[in-house]
Scaffold this active site. Structure first.
Site, PDB file in Angstrom:
ATOM      1  CG  HIS A  58      11.675  23.428 -33.862  1.00  0.00           C
ATOM      2  ND1 HIS A  58      11.860  22.440 -32.936  1.00  0.00           N
ATOM      3  CD2 HIS A  58      10.846  22.900 -34.804  1.00  0.00           C
ATOM      4  CE1 HIS A  58      11.174  21.364 -33.298  1.00  0.00           C
ATOM      5  NE2 HIS A  58      10.538  21.622 -34.431  1.00  0.00           N
ATOM      6  CD  GLU A  59       9.073  24.427 -37.693  1.00  0.00           C
ATOM      7  OE1 GLU A  59       9.320  23.503 -38.501  1.00  0.00           O
ATOM      8  OE2 GLU A  59       8.335  24.276 -36.709  1.00  0.00           O
ATOM      9  CG  HIS A 109      12.444  20.148 -38.959  1.00  0.00           C
ATOM     10  ND1 HIS A 109      12.422  18.806 -38.652  1.00  0.00           N
ATOM     11  CD2 HIS A 109      11.673  20.761 -38.028  1.00  0.00           C
ATOM     12  CE1 HIS A 109      11.672  18.608 -37.586  1.00  0.00           C
ATOM     13  NE2 HIS A 109      11.211  19.781 -37.181  1.00  0.00           N
TER      14      HIS A 109
END
Length: 163
Positions: A136-137, A140
């Site tokens: 998820h990170e 980004h």
């Protein structure tokens, strides 16, 4: 202590691709890492959740992630490696949309290669929730939000409203 504003869903900057940093930028990077820590801890105090954050979420377009699950761990210029194809279905949340959950598919296992604050090469194997968290990170850094990875149109729920 520098608590930064977390960019919210709809902010075009969240879709930009971040650049790698060089060893010569480490003084600056260490300041960003401290801001990531302070911002995440304030978010955790306010919402009761938050284990990791990416530099683009505070408007810094550099390839830096920060995780704190008991021990602070910065990831500088990380690279994700997927050695297996097994996927898991998870409800993903994000500091950029704190009350919205999104059902996505993530790899169950991954490895992350990165530099630490002393510019040493590191590697870490991750499974299940930590694998999902770092994927998820990492997204980004490439301008990808969980809402773009939703399984389908029914893959959204407000926190506390899942059935």
């Amino acid at each position: 202590m520098a608590i930064r504003e977390i960019l919210q869903l709809g902010n075009r900057e969240l879709y930009d691709i971040s650049r790698e940093v060089s060893v010569e930028e480490m003084d600056y990077v260490k300041g960003v890492i401290q801001d990531l820590h302070d911002t995440m801890m304030e978010f955790r105090r306010k919402y009761g959740v938050g284990r990791a954050i990416a530099a683009p979420q505070i408007g810094e377009k550099i390839r830096v992630l920060y995780m704190n699950i008991g021990e602070p761990t910065p990831f500088i210029n990380p690279k994700l490696i997927f050695e297996e194809d097994e996927m898991i279905e998870v409800w993903d949340d994000c500091m950029c949309f704190p009350n919205l959950l999104v059902k996505v598919m993530r790899y169950r296992k991954c490895r992350i290669e990165y530099r630490d604050e002393d510019w040493n090469e590191r590697s870490m194997k991750l499974e299940d929730d930590l694998s999902e968290l770092l994927q998820h990170e990492y997204d980004h850094l490439d301008g990808i939000l969980a809402v773009s990875r939703a399984i389908n149109g029914q893959s959204f729920a407000f926190r506390g409203e899942m059935r």
